[in-house]
Design an enzyme around this catalytic site. Sequence first.
Site, mmCIF file in Angstrom:
data_model
loop_
_atom_site.group_PDB
_atom_site.id
_atom_site.type_symbol
_atom_site.label_atom_id
_atom_site.label_comp_id
_atom_site.label_asym_id
_atom_site.label_seq_id
_atom_site.Cartn_x
_atom_site.Cartn_y
_atom_site.Cartn_z
ATOM 1 N N LYS A 1 5.927 -7.346 21.097
ATOM 2 C CA LYS A 1 4.852 -7.729 20.203
ATOM 3 C C LYS A 1 5.387 -8.900 19.066
ATOM 4 C CE LYS A 1 2.742 -6.678 16.240
ATOM 5 N NZ LYS A 1 2.308 -5.034 15.286
ATOM 6 N N GLY B 1 -0.811 -3.311 6.453
ATOM 7 C CA GLY B 1 -0.709 -2.057 5.739
ATOM 8 C C GLY B 1 -1.603 -2.027 4.723
ATOM 9 N N ALA C 1 -3.360 -4.730 12.465
ATOM 10 C CA ALA C 1 -3.021 -4.313 11.581
ATOM 11 C C ALA C 1 -4.536 -4.634 10.758
ATOM 12 C CB ALA C 1 -2.491 -5.913 10.954
ATOM 13 N N GLY C 2 -4.289 -3.578 9.390
ATOM 14 C CA GLY C 2 -5.117 -3.838 8.575
ATOM 15 C C GLY C 2 -6.066 -2.547 8.772
ATOM 16 N N ASN D 1 -0.889 1.771 12.226
ATOM 17 C CA ASN D 1 0.321 2.633 11.771
ATOM 18 C C ASN D 1 -0.020 3.307 10.894
ATOM 19 O OD1 ASN D 1 4.198 1.659 12.421
ATOM 20 N ND2 ASN D 1 3.083 3.262 10.943
ATOM 21 N N THR D 2 -0.367 2.327 9.638
ATOM 22 C CA THR D 2 -0.228 2.452 8.390
ATOM 23 C C THR D 2 -0.997 3.814 8.034
ATOM 24 O OG1 THR D 2 1.303 1.057 7.738
ATOM 25 C CG2 THR D 2 0.505 2.153 5.724
#
Lengths: 262, 66
Positions: free
Chosen positions: A98, A159, A186-187, A208-209
């Site tokens: 990645k 995040g 992401a986001g 993830n977050t």
Amino acid sequence: MTQELKINNCPLQSRLFLGTAGYPSPDALAKSIEAASPGLLTVSLRRESKAGKGQDFWNIIKGFDLPILPNTAGCSTEAEAITTAEMAREVFGTNWIKLEVIGDDYTLQPDPYRLLSAAQELINKGFEVFPYMTDDLILANRLSDIGCNILMPWGAPIGSGRGLNNPYALKLLRQRFPNKTLVVDAGIGAPSHAAAAMEMGYDAILLNTAVSKSGNPAQMAAAFAKAIEAGRGAYLAGIIAAQENATASTPLIDKPFWHQEG
Amino acid sequence: MKITINGQSKNFDAPLNLYNILEQEEVIGMMIAVAQNGNFVPKSAYETTLINDGDTIEIVAPMQGG
């Protein structure tokens, strides 16, 4: 029913790609992976000492026997990203990377110019590059031209939990690259964000977050898994076109008082 | 000679190869990868890679990532 996703002929059990960072404890990480049954896990590299902290983390991850996608998080130059990718290939035994080349410290927005240049060199070195990119169509064209088989546009800054900042651009990428593996990376904040991207026809979601910082990571991981499967199913089934006026869903023929005479 | 390992400056007696450094850092046998002066050094080249005064060495291992 939702068609298996394959990358380099490697079948993935799910279209949820799960990050391993920021969990409240190693146990919470392990329970979240179990709950998500993700298609792959993202990992990183950090400095190691004789204390062997990285070895403890790896002992948790390797038990799941899932495909691993290492990242180049924190890199801001081509040279850093390329060396990190080469180290990751040796450590994890995979040519998947990645590729993150960050251009702005506040938004963590990827630097498109350095990303393209680093991707080219890594492809030349035999890597399968998963570029973390903005949702820019021209950048997607260039990355595709040099041989990226997968594109990973951001939904929003890493995040931030803002979801899909630019649905128009994301839909356009799907339309213009109908056969390429597209992943929103992401986001993402809520399962509904992930479902919305899957309903557009995206192949997978990397997050993830939204899981690791939720009140109950394992429960949230399960919720995302369901949302992503639901979104995929809806895309394959074919979502109806929105329209301005109502259309009765209940048939009117032979309803009481239908065409009464007199 | 002075070598920087993972951002920390350390003194070593010359001559040394990369394998010697990793032995002294007690990371041999761990799941690691190494870069010398920003360039990746494959495991197969540790013993033939000579260390010079002023070198920077990065030793990395798996870590959580998103």
